[in-house]
Design a protein around this motif. Sequence first.
Motif, PDB file in Angstrom:
ATOM      1  N   HIS A  70       0.806  -1.087   0.065  1.00  0.00           N
ATOM      2  CA  HIS A  70      -0.012   0.019  -0.013  1.00  0.00           C
ATOM      3  C   HIS A  70       0.942   1.276   0.063  1.00  0.00           C
ATOM      4  N   ALA A  71       1.937   1.261   0.685  1.00  0.00           N
ATOM      5  CA  ALA A  71       3.009   2.318   0.443  1.00  0.00           C
ATOM      6  C   ALA A  71       3.470   2.603  -0.519  1.00  0.00           C
ATOM      7  N   ILE A  72       3.733   1.595  -1.610  1.00  0.00           N
ATOM      8  CA  ILE A  72       4.138   1.688  -2.745  1.00  0.00           C
ATOM      9  C   ILE A  72       3.150   2.284  -3.548  1.00  0.00           C
ATOM     10  N   GLU A  73       1.830   1.866  -3.534  1.00  0.00           N
ATOM     11  CA  GLU A  73       0.703   2.213  -4.318  1.00  0.00           C
ATOM     12  C   GLU A  73       0.240   3.755  -3.945  1.00  0.00           C
ATOM     13  N   SER A  74       0.411   4.158  -2.700  1.00  0.00           N
ATOM     14  CA  SER A  74       0.156   5.345  -2.410  1.00  0.00           C
ATOM     15  C   SER A  74       1.069   6.313  -2.637  1.00  0.00           C
ATOM     16  N   PHE A  75       2.244   5.961  -2.913  1.00  0.00           N
ATOM     17  CA  PHE A  75       3.464   6.768  -3.488  1.00  0.00           C
ATOM     18  C   PHE A  75       3.213   7.123  -4.834  1.00  0.00           C
ATOM     19  N   SER A  76       2.915   5.861  -5.650  1.00  0.00           N
ATOM     20  CA  SER A  76       2.547   6.115  -6.789  1.00  0.00           C
ATOM     21  C   SER A  76       1.410   7.009  -7.203  1.00  0.00           C
ATOM     22  N   LEU A  77       0.480   6.965  -6.363  1.00  0.00           N
ATOM     23  CA  LEU A  77      -0.752   7.937  -6.518  1.00  0.00           C
ATOM     24  C   LEU A  77      -0.575   9.436  -6.407  1.00  0.00           C
ATOM     25  N   ARG A  78       0.847   9.774  -5.855  1.00  0.00           N
ATOM     26  CA  ARG A  78       1.125  10.958  -5.778  1.00  0.00           C
ATOM     27  C   ARG A  78       2.067  11.445  -7.066  1.00  0.00           C
ATOM     28  N   ARG A  79       2.183  10.496  -7.848  1.00  0.00           N
ATOM     29  CA  ARG A  79       3.076  10.613  -9.167  1.00  0.00           C
ATOM     30  C   ARG A  79       2.493  10.516 -10.380  1.00  0.00           C
ATOM     31  N   GLU A  96      14.748   5.099  -4.674  1.00  0.00           N
ATOM     32  CA  GLU A  96      13.761   6.093  -4.837  1.00  0.00           C
ATOM     33  C   GLU A  96      13.433   6.963  -3.732  1.00  0.00           C
ATOM     34  N   ASN A  97      12.924   6.625  -2.626  1.00  0.00           N
ATOM     35  CA  ASN A  97      12.625   7.463  -1.590  1.00  0.00           C
ATOM     36  C   ASN A  97      12.130   6.600  -0.385  1.00  0.00           C
ATOM     37  N   GLY A  98      13.073   6.010   0.459  1.00  0.00           N
ATOM     38  CA  GLY A  98      12.842   5.013   1.464  1.00  0.00           C
ATOM     39  C   GLY A  98      12.013   5.607   2.634  1.00  0.00           C
ATOM     40  N   ALA A  99      12.479   6.899   2.752  1.00  0.00           N
ATOM     41  CA  ALA A  99      11.689   7.570   3.805  1.00  0.00           C
ATOM     42  C   ALA A  99      10.437   7.896   3.703  1.00  0.00           C
ATOM     43  N   ALA A 100       9.973   8.172   2.264  1.00  0.00           N
ATOM     44  CA  ALA A 100       8.529   8.276   2.015  1.00  0.00           C
ATOM     45  C   ALA A 100       7.732   7.227   2.219  1.00  0.00           C
ATOM     46  N   TYR A 101       8.222   6.089   1.791  1.00  0.00           N
ATOM     47  CA  TYR A 101       7.746   4.662   2.143  1.00  0.00           C
ATOM     48  C   TYR A 101       7.355   4.584   3.467  1.00  0.00           C
ATOM     49  N   LEU A 102       8.325   4.664   4.398  1.00  0.00           N
ATOM     50  CA  LEU A 102       8.211   4.550   5.762  1.00  0.00           C
ATOM     51  C   LEU A 102       7.260   5.348   6.472  1.00  0.00           C
ATOM     52  N   ASP A 103       7.133   6.574   5.843  1.00  0.00           N
ATOM     53  CA  ASP A 103       6.217   7.586   6.566  1.00  0.00           C
ATOM     54  C   ASP A 103       4.876   7.248   5.908  1.00  0.00           C
ATOM     55  N   LEU A 104       4.599   6.768   4.772  1.00  0.00           N
ATOM     56  CA  LEU A 104       3.384   6.109   4.404  1.00  0.00           C
ATOM     57  C   LEU A 104       2.788   5.039   5.156  1.00  0.00           C
ATOM     58  N   MET A 105       3.691   4.177   5.565  1.00  0.00           N
ATOM     59  CA  MET A 105       3.725   2.852   6.402  1.00  0.00           C
ATOM     60  C   MET A 105       2.918   3.399   7.784  1.00  0.00           C
ATOM     61  N   GLN A 106       3.641   4.455   8.210  1.00  0.00           N
ATOM     62  CA  GLN A 106       2.900   4.997   9.549  1.00  0.00           C
ATOM     63  C   GLN A 106       1.359   4.911   9.548  1.00  0.00           C
ATOM     64  N   HIS A 107       0.664   5.337   8.437  1.00  0.00           N
ATOM     65  CA  HIS A 107      -0.586   5.531   8.289  1.00  0.00           C
ATOM     66  C   HIS A 107      -1.188   4.192   8.216  1.00  0.00           C
ATOM     67  N   ASP A 108      -0.416   3.112   8.465  1.00  0.00           N
ATOM     68  CA  ASP A 108      -1.477   1.771   8.014  1.00  0.00           C
ATOM     69  C   ASP A 108      -2.440   1.474   9.028  1.00  0.00           C
ATOM     70  N   LYS A 109      -3.668   1.284   8.755  1.00  0.00           N
ATOM     71  CA  LYS A 109      -4.709   0.876   9.757  1.00  0.00           C
ATOM     72  C   LYS A 109      -4.417  -0.263  10.528  1.00  0.00           C
ATOM     73  N   LYS A 110      -3.296  -0.829  10.265  1.00  0.00           N
ATOM     74  CA  LYS A 110      -2.963  -2.047  11.658  1.00  0.00           C
ATOM     75  C   LYS A 110      -2.163  -1.623  12.623  1.00  0.00           C
ATOM     76  N   ASN A 111      -1.534  -0.605  12.271  1.00  0.00           N
ATOM     77  CA  ASN A 111      -0.594   0.032  13.623  1.00  0.00           C
ATOM     78  C   ASN A 111      -1.570   0.268  14.806  1.00  0.00           C
ATOM     79  N   ARG A 112      -0.607   0.239  15.826  1.00  0.00           N
ATOM     80  CA  ARG A 112      -1.128   0.292  17.235  1.00  0.00           C
ATOM     81  C   ARG A 112       0.082   1.122  17.808  1.00  0.00           C
ATOM     82  N   GLN A 113      -0.225   2.077  18.578  1.00  0.00           N
ATOM     83  CA  GLN A 113       0.838   2.791  19.427  1.00  0.00           C
ATOM     84  C   GLN A 113       2.138   3.149  18.865  1.00  0.00           C
ATOM     85  N   GLN A 114       1.804   3.461  17.604  1.00  0.00           N
ATOM     86  CA  GLN A 114       3.198   4.011  16.623  1.00  0.00           C
ATOM     87  C   GLN A 114       3.772   2.902  16.195  1.00  0.00           C
TER      88      GLN A 114
END
Length: 367
Positions: free
Chosen positions: A255-264, A315-333
């Motif tokens: 999803h991070a890869i897909e989201s990143f591509s949606l911005r490009r 390409e942009n590792g930091a952007a992928y990590l940032d996008l993963m922070q929004h994943d709905k499965k995450n708990r307490q960061q």
Amino acid sequence: MKFSARTVRTSRYPVLIGEGALEHLQKELKGFWKMKSQILILTDANTRRFCLPELLNRLPLLEEATVLSVDAGEEKKSLLIAEYLWKELGSHHADRASLLINLGGGMVTDLGGFVASAYHRGISTIHLPTTLIGQIDAAIGGKTGVNINSLKNQVGTFYSPHGVYVWPGFLITLPMAQVRSGLAEVAKAALIQDEQFWRWLTRKPLLQILEIPFTEPFWKEVLLRSIRIKMDIVKQDPFERNRRKLLNFGHTIGHAIESFSLRRETLVLHGDAVAAGMLCEGFLSLHKTALDPLQLEEMIRWILPGFGKFPLLEENGAAYLDLMQHDKKNRQQEIRFTLLSGIGKGKINQACTPGQIHEALSAYDTL
Ligand SMILES: NC(=O)c1ccc[n+]([C@@H]2O[C@H](COP(=O)([O-])OP(=O)(O)OC[C@H]3O[C@@H](n4cnc5c(N)ncnc54)[C@H](O)[C@@H]3O)[C@@H](O)[C@H]2O)c1
């Protein structure tokens, strides 16, 4: 591919699969006509062109239905388009007794399901999936949603359709890239739950599978086996409290890869992103859930030649990590993954650190 419709029943609605699926739909629709319900069909530009004529040809009853259409593409799975569709439903005087039929791939069934779930606090909806991803995955299980600010499925509902009708004939016009994208979700289903299915599927290289016509019995087997896995998981955990998270294997990074591509400019197909996600999450699985390296190699050998590679960190590792922070499965960061402890054995709720994720992306980059 000759097989008359088989019904797989969830607790709430039937999923009909096979050549006879549309005949069953015809019977079901007669009930709606009798009740004088208004029937509307949602398509995107491609399913309007390739699938709607075939549907009307087989179900002439639907000729009186109102057709609503949106442009094709993941970026149309948005609140803006949902609002446009709510207004369209209003202007066609759709009421609580109306039925919305979603004729399309995962974009259309996610969007149409979402629209139906909220319009007048919920109207009946039927999914008629027309892509491989739609038929084996997206249309089944009641998840609907739209993307917000290019983040995947940030707003959505769990909403059971009245029924799902899987007619394999729609797949014939599907471009090869979309078939390949669907095969990523087929592979995921096998990897999380069914080693025997994985062995059967990977007897043929992925590129060879892409050459098999949809009329061959091979595809019947693919559809039935994949749908069974999805239904089995969803039946046990419809609201994704536990087991359903298995289906997210490959999707946190995907999803991070897909989201990143949606911005490009260049959009990455859902399944292509999931394929790369499964390999990265395979690397995470080596350390977190003791996946055998030989099994990961096996996955790489089958997936990589078919899907190719995205340069991730480069390409942009930091952007992928940032996008993963929004994943709905995450708990307490924590960033949480579904990983594999073996082929056919998914493990949910695996928290990984940014360092571990970075290492996995880097291992993928060096393949
Ligand atoms: N709700 C869920 O449980 C779930 C599960 C998996 C994926 N999804 C979602 O599904 C979407 C991806 O699904 P998809 O790949 O089906 O996307 P899609 O609906 O965008 O379809 C892909 C492309 O194929 C075209 N197309 C559809 N049917 C066709 C046909 N029969 N012939 C020719 N062209 C056709 C579409 O117009 C589109 O251009 C993503 O939004 C993903 O998030 C949802």
